[in-house]
Design a protein around this motif. Structure first.
Motif, PDB file in Angstrom:
ATOM      1  N   UNK A  73       0.827  -1.211   0.000  1.00 61.47           N
ATOM      2  CA  UNK A  73       0.000   0.000   0.000  1.00 61.47           C
ATOM      3  C   UNK A  73       0.861   1.260   0.000  1.00 61.47           C
ATOM      4  N   UNK A  74       2.024   1.198   0.642  1.00 62.47           N
ATOM      5  CA  UNK A  74       2.926   2.345   0.650  1.00 62.47           C
ATOM      6  C   UNK A  74       3.405   2.646  -0.762  1.00 62.47           C
ATOM      7  N   UNK A  75       3.766   1.622  -1.501  1.00 63.08           N
ATOM      8  CA  UNK A  75       4.202   1.810  -2.887  1.00 63.08           C
ATOM      9  C   UNK A  75       3.099   2.463  -3.707  1.00 63.08           C
ATOM     10  N   UNK A  76       1.878   1.981  -3.536  1.00 69.76           N
ATOM     11  CA  UNK A  76       0.743   2.560  -4.267  1.00 69.76           C
ATOM     12  C   UNK A  76       0.542   4.017  -3.857  1.00 69.76           C
ATOM     13  N   UNK A  77       0.662   4.306  -2.562  1.00 67.35           N
ATOM     14  CA  UNK A  77       0.473   5.673  -2.071  1.00 67.35           C
ATOM     15  C   UNK A  77       1.502   6.616  -2.674  1.00 67.35           C
ATOM     16  N   UNK A  78       2.748   6.182  -2.757  1.00 63.68           N
ATOM     17  CA  UNK A  78       3.803   7.019  -3.342  1.00 63.68           C
ATOM     18  C   UNK A  78       3.485   7.336  -4.799  1.00 63.68           C
ATOM     19  N   UNK A  79       3.070   6.334  -5.532  1.00 68.90           N
ATOM     20  CA  UNK A  79       2.736   6.552  -6.948  1.00 68.90           C
ATOM     21  C   UNK A  79       1.520   7.462  -7.090  1.00 68.90           C
ATOM     22  N   UNK A  80       0.565   7.301  -6.184  1.00 67.79           N
ATOM     23  CA  UNK A  80      -0.639   8.131  -6.239  1.00 67.79           C
ATOM     24  C   UNK A  80      -0.324   9.606  -5.991  1.00 67.79           C
ATOM     25  N   UNK A  81       0.468   9.901  -4.951  1.00 66.23           N
ATOM     26  CA  UNK A  81       0.764  11.306  -4.680  1.00 66.23           C
ATOM     27  C   UNK A  81       1.628  11.901  -5.791  1.00 66.23           C
ATOM     28  N   UNK A  82       2.494  11.094  -6.362  1.00 61.53           N
ATOM     29  CA  UNK A  82       3.317  11.556  -7.482  1.00 61.53           C
ATOM     30  C   UNK A  82       2.424  11.971  -8.653  1.00 61.53           C
ATOM     31  N   UNK A  83       1.320  11.252  -8.835  1.00 61.92           N
ATOM     32  CA  UNK A  83       0.403  11.528  -9.941  1.00 61.92           C
ATOM     33  C   UNK A  83      -0.685  12.530  -9.594  1.00 61.92           C
ATOM     34  N   UNK A  84      -0.565  13.160  -8.436  1.00 60.97           N
ATOM     35  CA  UNK A  84      -1.467  14.257  -8.112  1.00 60.97           C
ATOM     36  C   UNK A  84      -2.604  13.935  -7.172  1.00 60.97           C
ATOM     37  N   UNK A  85      -2.639  12.722  -6.640  1.00 59.81           N
ATOM     38  CA  UNK A  85      -3.696  12.368  -5.703  1.00 59.81           C
ATOM     39  C   UNK A  85      -3.374  12.844  -4.292  1.00 59.81           C
ATOM     40  N   UNK A  86      -4.411  12.950  -3.488  1.00 59.30           N
ATOM     41  CA  UNK A  86      -4.284  13.293  -2.074  1.00 59.30           C
ATOM     42  C   UNK A  86      -4.566  12.022  -1.292  1.00 59.30           C
TER      43      UNK A  86
ATOM     44  N   UNK B 222      -9.216  12.714  -5.460  1.00 64.61           N
ATOM     45  CA  UNK B 222      -9.056  12.364  -6.867  1.00 64.61           C
ATOM     46  C   UNK B 222      -8.076  13.301  -7.571  1.00 64.61           C
ATOM     47  N   UNK B 223      -7.314  12.760  -8.496  1.00 66.90           N
ATOM     48  CA  UNK B 223      -6.420  13.548  -9.330  1.00 66.90           C
ATOM     49  C   UNK B 223      -7.226  14.209 -10.448  1.00 66.90           C
ATOM     50  N   UNK B 224      -6.625  15.184 -11.123  1.00 68.33           N
ATOM     51  CA  UNK B 224      -7.334  15.910 -12.172  1.00 68.33           C
ATOM     52  C   UNK B 224      -7.857  14.993 -13.273  1.00 68.33           C
TER      53      UNK B 224
ATOM     54  N   UNK C  57     -12.005  30.922  -2.830  1.00 68.01           N
ATOM     55  CA  UNK C  57     -11.861  30.491  -1.444  1.00 68.01           C
ATOM     56  C   UNK C  57     -10.608  31.040  -0.780  1.00 68.01           C
ATOM     57  N   UNK C  58      -9.797  31.761  -1.561  1.00 70.70           N
ATOM     58  CA  UNK C  58      -8.531  32.313  -1.055  1.00 70.70           C
ATOM     59  C   UNK C  58      -7.659  31.209  -0.473  1.00 70.70           C
ATOM     60  N   UNK C  59      -7.537  30.144  -1.256  1.00 69.44           N
ATOM     61  CA  UNK C  59      -6.741  28.977  -0.890  1.00 69.44           C
ATOM     62  C   UNK C  59      -5.649  28.822  -1.936  1.00 69.44           C
ATOM     63  N   UNK C  60      -4.454  28.406  -1.510  1.00 68.86           N
ATOM     64  CA  UNK C  60      -3.351  28.404  -2.476  1.00 68.86           C
ATOM     65  C   UNK C  60      -2.738  27.045  -2.761  1.00 68.86           C
ATOM     66  N   UNK C  61      -3.306  25.949  -2.217  1.00 66.17           N
ATOM     67  CA  UNK C  61      -2.811  24.648  -2.646  1.00 66.17           C
ATOM     68  C   UNK C  61      -3.872  23.579  -2.439  1.00 66.17           C
ATOM     69  N   UNK C  62      -3.616  22.423  -3.008  1.00 69.76           N
ATOM     70  CA  UNK C  62      -4.624  21.367  -3.076  1.00 69.76           C
ATOM     71  C   UNK C  62      -4.944  20.758  -1.711  1.00 69.76           C
ATOM     72  N   UNK C  63      -3.951  20.674  -0.829  1.00 69.30           N
ATOM     73  CA  UNK C  63      -4.219  20.089   0.488  1.00 69.30           C
ATOM     74  C   UNK C  63      -5.208  20.953   1.264  1.00 69.30           C
TER      75      UNK C  63
END
Length: 220
Positions: free
Chosen positions: A111-124, A175-177, A202-208
């Motif tokens: 699951x860690x490997x999948x998580x790393x790939x997911x965040x690399x591809x823009x997922x939260x 979800x990623x774009x 919303x005066x927000x400056x990043x996805x998180x």
């Protein structure tokens, strides 16, 4: 091209063990190890990692402060918090400061490997039990905005279009774009435009922070 990873943890056994596991993956490579936040900041320029696995409680400089500085100086680096601590204050602090995910060290290696790939591809990325803590914390303090430098988190009646609300809901689900585009049958470019509009309104400056806003205001 391999995803370049940096591991920052004050426990030598943990960071070296993670390196051994991740280097077995064909499309991942661990390019550097760090003992604490300050050590990480000193080493980042020479390796330019794509994803940084960050412990949260470390001597000299903790993971929250290091994440804040990284997002200011290296906005393209994805910071994934990996820790044994599930304290809700630490979770929110890490996410407010730009982390793109928060997972516990009892995560399986697969699951860690999948998580790393997911965040690399823009997922939260956030484990269900961590998400539950965030929602509980935010819901319990409705008057406390977790989107710093803005009171947008206090206002659920902003002038958002129905489509902007749809996009916000899916961002809140991590979800990623590309996934949002497929879900709503629109182009990725259109998704980016909607997200830019949300940042502005919303005066927000990043996805998180956008994700936290969606959770706080029960869009998901």
């Amino acid at each position: 091209m391999k995803i370049k990873i940096m591991i920052v943890d004050d426990q030598r056994l943990m960071r070296e063990g993670l390196k051994t596991i991740l280097d077995l993956e064909e499309d991942l490579t661990v390019v550097q190890l760090g003992e604490n936040g300050r050590d990480a900041l000193d080493k980042i320029p020479s390796v330019q990692p794509d994803v940084l696995l960050m412990d949260i409680r470390m001597p000299i400089m903790d993971g929250v402060e290091c994440t804040r500085i990284i997002k200011q100086q290296y906005p393209d680096i994805k910071v994934l918090i990996l820790t044994t601590f599930d304290d809700d204050e630490l979770i929110i602090d890490a996410l407010k400061n730009g982390a793109v995910g928060y997972i516990l060290k009892d995560f399986s290696s697969e699951k860690l490997v999948v998580a790393i790939k997911d965040v690399y591809n823009g997922n939260f990325i956030m484990q269900p039990e961590i998400a539950a803590k965030v929602i509980s914390r935010i819901s319990g303090k409705a008057k406390e905005s977790v989107c710093y430098n803005t009171d947008a988190g206090l206002n659920i009646n902003l002038d958002l279009t129905d489509r902007e609300k749809d996009v916000l809901k899916l961002v809140g689900k991590g979800m990623a774009n590309k996934e949002i585009a497929n879900k709503l049958y629109i182009s990725e470019g259109t998704v980016k435009n909607y997200i830019s509009n949300l940042y502005s309104k919303l005066e927000i400056d990043d996805r998180s922070k956008l994700t936290i806003y969606a959770i706080k205001n029960q869009y998901i």
